[in-house]
Scaffold this motif. Structure first.
Motif, mmCIF file in Angstrom:
data_model
loop_
_atom_site.group_PDB
_atom_site.id
_atom_site.type_symbol
_atom_site.label_atom_id
_atom_site.label_comp_id
_atom_site.label_asym_id
_atom_site.label_seq_id
_atom_site.Cartn_x
_atom_site.Cartn_y
_atom_site.Cartn_z
ATOM 1 N N THR A 1 48.428 39.900 39.742
ATOM 2 C CA THR A 1 48.990 39.255 38.559
ATOM 3 C C THR A 1 48.417 39.876 37.293
ATOM 4 O O THR A 1 49.135 40.114 36.311
ATOM 5 C CB THR A 1 48.700 37.744 38.577
ATOM 6 O OG1 THR A 1 49.368 37.164 39.710
ATOM 7 C CG2 THR A 1 49.202 37.070 37.307
ATOM 8 N N ALA A 2 47.122 40.173 37.309
ATOM 9 C CA ALA A 2 46.497 40.823 36.160
ATOM 10 C C ALA A 2 47.110 42.195 35.913
ATOM 11 O O ALA A 2 47.279 42.615 34.758
ATOM 12 C CB ALA A 2 44.990 40.949 36.384
ATOM 13 N N ALA A 3 47.448 42.886 36.978
ATOM 14 C CA ALA A 3 48.041 44.221 36.828
ATOM 15 C C ALA A 3 49.451 44.148 36.267
ATOM 16 O O ALA A 3 49.835 44.953 35.411
ATOM 17 C CB ALA A 3 48.047 44.938 38.176
ATOM 18 N N ASP B 1 52.957 39.257 28.224
ATOM 19 C CA ASP B 1 51.624 38.704 28.033
ATOM 20 C C ASP B 1 50.717 39.641 27.241
ATOM 21 O O ASP B 1 49.838 39.212 26.513
ATOM 22 C CB ASP B 1 50.960 38.414 29.395
ATOM 23 C CG ASP B 1 51.673 37.305 30.140
ATOM 24 O OD1 ASP B 1 52.342 36.497 29.475
ATOM 25 O OD2 ASP B 1 51.557 37.260 31.362
ATOM 26 N N THR B 2 50.909 40.921 27.410
ATOM 27 C CA THR B 2 50.086 41.911 26.746
ATOM 28 C C THR B 2 50.977 42.951 26.098
ATOM 29 O O THR B 2 51.834 43.547 26.757
ATOM 30 C CB THR B 2 49.140 42.608 27.759
ATOM 31 O OG1 THR B 2 48.334 41.629 28.400
ATOM 32 C CG2 THR B 2 48.236 43.608 27.058
ATOM 33 N N ALA C 1 44.198 48.801 46.369
ATOM 34 C CA ALA C 1 43.210 49.840 46.056
ATOM 35 C C ALA C 1 43.377 50.323 44.623
ATOM 36 O O ALA C 1 42.391 50.539 43.897
ATOM 37 C CB ALA C 1 43.342 51.005 47.022
ATOM 38 N N THR C 2 44.614 50.484 44.186
ATOM 39 C CA THR C 2 44.871 50.954 42.828
ATOM 40 C C THR C 2 44.453 49.915 41.805
ATOM 41 O O THR C 2 43.744 50.223 40.829
ATOM 42 C CB THR C 2 46.365 51.291 42.671
ATOM 43 O OG1 THR C 2 46.741 52.269 43.643
ATOM 44 C CG2 THR C 2 46.645 51.827 41.277
ATOM 45 N N ALA C 3 44.867 48.669 42.000
ATOM 46 C CA ALA C 3 44.521 47.617 41.048
ATOM 47 C C ALA C 3 43.017 47.392 40.985
ATOM 48 O O ALA C 3 42.444 47.216 39.895
ATOM 49 C CB ALA C 3 45.240 46.324 41.425
ATOM 50 N N LYS C 4 42.348 47.410 42.135
ATOM 51 C CA LYS C 4 40.902 47.196 42.135
ATOM 52 C C LYS C 4 40.183 48.345 41.434
ATOM 53 O O LYS C 4 39.206 48.109 40.695
ATOM 54 C CB LYS C 4 40.396 47.051 43.571
ATOM 55 C CG LYS C 4 38.908 46.708 43.662
ATOM 56 C CD LYS C 4 38.591 45.377 43.020
ATOM 57 C CE LYS C 4 37.134 44.971 43.246
ATOM 58 N NZ LYS C 4 36.814 43.661 42.619
ATOM 59 N N THR C 5 40.645 49.560 41.633
ATOM 60 C CA THR C 5 40.024 50.696 40.944
ATOM 61 C C THR C 5 40.138 50.529 39.430
ATOM 62 O O THR C 5 39.164 50.732 38.687
ATOM 63 C CB THR C 5 40.684 52.014 41.377
ATOM 64 O OG1 THR C 5 40.507 52.183 42.795
ATOM 65 C CG2 THR C 5 40.070 53.204 40.664
ATOM 66 N N ASP D 1 41.556 36.979 35.761
ATOM 67 C CA ASP D 1 41.197 35.572 35.558
ATOM 68 C C ASP D 1 41.283 34.856 36.894
ATOM 69 O O ASP D 1 42.368 34.548 37.385
ATOM 70 C CB ASP D 1 42.143 34.931 34.539
ATOM 71 C CG ASP D 1 41.736 33.505 34.193
ATOM 72 O OD1 ASP D 1 40.805 32.984 34.843
ATOM 73 O OD2 ASP D 1 42.369 32.907 33.302
ATOM 74 N N ARG D 2 40.134 34.574 37.500
ATOM 75 C CA ARG D 2 40.094 33.926 38.811
ATOM 76 C C ARG D 2 40.314 32.425 38.712
ATOM 77 O O ARG D 2 40.382 31.737 39.727
ATOM 78 C CB ARG D 2 38.738 34.192 39.474
ATOM 79 C CG ARG D 2 38.490 35.656 39.791
ATOM 80 C CD ARG D 2 39.388 36.141 40.884
ATOM 81 N NE ARG D 2 39.145 37.556 41.204
ATOM 82 C CZ ARG D 2 39.872 38.252 42.050
ATOM 83 N NH1 ARG D 2 40.887 37.663 42.695
ATOM 84 N NH2 ARG D 2 39.621 39.532 42.301
#
Length: 269
Positions: A33-35, A41-42, A252-256, A266-267
Motif C-alpha cells: 500500500t505504501a508503494a 496521496d502523494t 523484494a522490490t518494495a522492501k528494498t 505506516d503499520r
C-alpha cells in the motif's frame, strides 16, 4: 550424508507438490500500500524518455520524483528477455509513488529479447556486457550504462528469475539476493523468508550472498563505478507459478525501496 539430504529434499518437494504449486504466498499489504499510494496521496512528477531512440534496442525509462529530497534508486527488469517476472513487476513499479527521492525504472532493458521472449538479444547475453575497467561491450550495454552514469543512483536493483533450487539443482541459484558489501542483503532475505516463503517449502528460502564487484554484470559495474548500493534478486519457477514469482519479486522490490528510505510504511493503518 549427501544421499540423506537428497532424500529429505525429495520428500519436502513431494509434500509441496502434493499441496499444489504455490500461487499466492503470504504477503505484506501495508508495504505494498505504501508503494502504490493510490488516489493522489502523494504528489510526484513523472517523466519518461527513450534509451537508444531510433534503434532496434529502443526502450523506455521512467522517472518518478517525490516532492521530498531523498536517494535515487534504479530498478531494472528484462535484462534477460525470457524472465517475465522482472519485466512484469518493473512495469508495475512504473506506477509506484516514492515518498522521498527519485525512482527510475527500466522494465524492458533488453527490449529485443523481451519482445521475442528469449534470454539474450542479437548482441548476446546483456548481463555479461559490463566488464571491469573498460567500456560496456555492446551498443545496448553502452546505452543502459549512459543512463546509469547520468542518474548516479544510490541504489540499484536488478530483477531476475532462476529455474531451479540451490542445493538440489546444481546448475541454478534458486531464490537468492546477491548484494554489495554495504547493502541490507541479509535483512532483505530474512524479511522475505518471514513474510513470503511458505513454511512447507524450506528449500525455497531466500539466501543472501555478498557479491564481488569485479564481474561483468550490470549491478556489479554500478557498485564499482558509481558507488551504488546494489542488489540482484532471483526468484525461481520451480513449484512457483507466475503469481507467486511476481509476489516474491514485488515484495523484494518494495522492501528494498523501504530499506533505503524511498518508501515509508505506516503499520498502524
Amino acid at each position: 550424508m549427501k544421499r540423506r539430504n537428497t532424500l529429505i529434499a525429495s520428500a519436502t518437494i513431494l509434500s509441496a507438490a502434493a499441496s499444489g504449486v504455490v500461487s499466492r504466498p503470504p504477503g505484506d499489504e501495508a508495504l505494498l500500500t505504501a508503494a502504490r499510494q493510490r488516489d493522489g496521496d502523494t504528489e510526484i512528477s513523472t517523466e519518461s524518455e527513450s534509451i537508444l531512440p531510433g534503434t532496434v534496442h529502443e526502450t523506455t525509462l521512467y522517472e518518478r520524483v517525490a516532492t521530498r529530497d531523498g536517494p535515487t534508486a534504479m530498478v531494472f527488469g528484462g535484462i534477460h528477455g525470457d524472465e517475465r517476472t522482472g519485466i512484469e513487476v518493473a512495469q508495475e513499479v512504473v506506477d509506484w509513488k516514492p515518498d522521498t527521492g527519485t525512482l527510475v525504472i527500466v522494465p524492458k532493458t533488453n527490449r529485443v529479447a523481451t519482445d521475442e521472449n528469449v534470454r539474450a538479444g542479437p548482441e548476446g547475453d546483456l548481463n555479461r556486457h559490463f566488464p571491469a575497467d573498460s567500456e560496456p561491450t555492446s551498443d545496448l550495454a553502452r546505452g543502459i550504462w549512459d543512463a546509469v552514469q547520468r542518474y548516479e543512483p544510490d541504489v540499484v536493483l536488478d530483477l531476475h528469475r532462476s529455474l531451479g533450487i540451490v542445493g538440489i539443482h546444481e546448475e541454478y541459484v534458486g531464490q537468492a539476493v546477491y548484494h554489495s558489501a554495504d547493502a541490507a542483503g541479509d535483512e532483505l532475505a530474512a524479511y522475505l523468508n518471514d513474510v513470503a516463503v511458505p513454511w512447507h517449502m524450506p528449500f525455497h528460502r531466500i539466501s543472501a550472498h555478498r557479491t564481488h564487484s569485479g564481474g561483468p554484470l550490470l549491478f556489479q559495474k554500478a557498485i564499482r563505478e558509481v558507488g551504488a548500493t546494489a542488489y540482484l534478486f532471483e526468484t525461481t519457477d520451480f513449484l512457483l507459478d507466475q503469481n507467486a514469482r511476481n509476489e516474491f519479486t514485488r515484495l523484494a522490490t518494495a522492501k528494498t525501496l523501504a530499506l533505503h528510505g524511498l518508501l515509508e510504511v505506516d503499520r498502524n493503518q
